[in-house]
Scaffold this active site. Structure first.
Site, PDB file in Angstrom:
ATOM      1  CE  LYS A  50      -7.268   5.456   4.359  1.00 42.93           C
ATOM      2  NZ  LYS A  50      -6.477   4.612   5.242  1.00 42.93           N
TER       3      LYS A  50
ATOM      4  CB  ALA B 254      -3.424   2.290   0.442  1.00 40.13           C
ATOM      5  CG  ASP B 255      -1.613   7.024   3.574  1.00 37.49           C
ATOM      6  OD1 ASP B 255      -2.148   6.958   4.700  1.00 37.49           O
ATOM      7  OD2 ASP B 255      -0.406   6.792   3.393  1.00 37.49           O
TER       8      ASP B 255
ATOM      9  N   GLY C   8       1.612   7.389   5.230  1.00 28.65           N
ATOM     10  CA  GLY C   8       0.987   8.282   6.216  1.00 28.65           C
ATOM     11  C   GLY C   8       1.443   7.935   7.622  1.00 28.65           C
TER      12      GLY C   8
ATOM     13  CD  GLU D   5       3.466   0.518   4.588  1.00 26.92           C
ATOM     14  OE1 GLU D   5       2.638   0.401   5.486  1.00 26.92           O
ATOM     15  OE2 GLU D   5       3.499   1.494   3.824  1.00 26.92           O
TER      16      GLU D   5
ATOM     17  CB  SER E 189      -6.795   2.012  10.510  1.00 23.11           C
ATOM     18  OG  SER E 189      -7.057   2.290   9.150  1.00 23.11           O
ATOM     19  CB  THR E 190      -7.313  -2.182   7.080  1.00 27.58           C
ATOM     20  OG1 THR E 190      -6.084  -1.860   6.464  1.00 27.58           O
ATOM     21  CG2 THR E 190      -8.386  -1.215   6.640  1.00 27.58           C
TER      22      THR E 190
END
Ligand SMILES: O=C[C@H](O)[C@H](O)[C@H](O)COP(=O)(O)O
Length: 264
Positions: free
Chosen positions: A138, A100-101, A113, A120, A44-45
């Site tokens: 997180k 990252a999760d 996730g 990655e 999402s980032t």
């Protein structure tokens, strides 16, 4: 087919990034004018990472090539008009930025996730500098604190039942499950044509996750484990008030006040 106790739904992650917590400082500090090969991660980032890189200007970006970790980042690179490459052409990357999760106090992290952790990890290893960007939820002391669904494990499809059995009975993850798709009947299939198992582990394994990471990776049929141990140079966490917390590899923690990130 898996038994009902061996499956769970692929719950999409909710984007929690707001205008205030874009990972701009991470780009400004680590994507430098002299960098020519840049890895773009998933999550999402990452759209905001690409947005900030575009803001660095067409002049600097025309001499750069961008390597994606999957479908999402490939689309972002193409849509932004940036040059697309692949890690088989560029096995050394100047800097990779990724989501990252969860990230622990030693910068170990859980990833996958979104089922992207194989590519990655290749891009993280290829990078001279690997930087994480995430939101405040997180930022944890130990992995598994908030991200409870477990360690994502990419497996070759025909081996999934055996890997599950080994996780349940040998490695001590009795709740390990095959990740099921939502808008498709059957399991999640990765960009590489594999399945994902999510394996929760007790806290004792997460204090130093390298050991369990290596044990999982040794199971026949496992392609890659979503535990990235001590690979990152820094992790940037956007906080709700607009400030940014930076954790560095050497243990240093830095806070950037909201007023100093306001323009970012
Ligand atoms: O497989 C997906 C990646 O490891 C993502 O970087 C990770 O899941 C974080 O994604 P999000 O920022 O969407 O929570």
């Amino acid at each position: 087919m898996p038994l009902p106790s061996q499956v769970h739904a692929d719950v999409p992650t909710t984007p929690v990034i707001t205008q205030k917590i874009k990972p701009v400082a991470a780009v400004d500090n680590h994507v430098l004018p002299e960098h020519r090969v840049i890895g773009i991660g998933s999550g999402s980032t990452v759209p905001y990472v690409v947005e900030r890189i575009v803001q660095q200007g067409a002049e600097v970006n025309k001499g750069r090539v961008f390597i994606p970790t999957g479908f999402q980042s490939k689309q972002l690179i193409v849509d932004a008009g940036l040059n697309l490459g692949d890690v088989d052409q560029y096995p050394t990357i100047d800097v990779t930025l990724d989501g990252a999760d969860e990230v622990d106090h030693q910068l170990n992290c859980v990833k996958g996730g979104g089922a992207c952790h194989l590519r990655e990890k290749v891009l993280a290893e290829a990078a001279r500098t690997f930087v994480l960007v995430a939101d405040y939820r997180k930022n944890v002391q130990y992995l598994g604190t908030n991200f409870a669904q477990g360690v994502p494990i990419e497996v070759v499809p025909f081996a999934y039942a055996k890997v599950l059995q080994n996780l349940h009975h040998i490695l001590g993850s009795p709740k390990a499950t095959l990740r099921m798709a939502i808008k498709k009947a059957g399991p999640v299939v990765t960009d590489n044509g594999n399945f994902i198992i999510d394996a929760p582990f007790e806290r004792e394994h997460m204090i130093d996750p390298y050991v369990i990471m290596a044990q999982i990776k040794m199971l026949t049929g496992v392609v890659e484990v979503g535990l990235f141990c001590k690979m990152a140079k820094a992790a940037y966490f956007g906080n709700q008030d607009g400030s940014v917390t930076i954790r560095w590899k050497d243990g240093k923690v830095q806070e950037i006040a909201a007023k100093n990130t306001a323009a970012v």
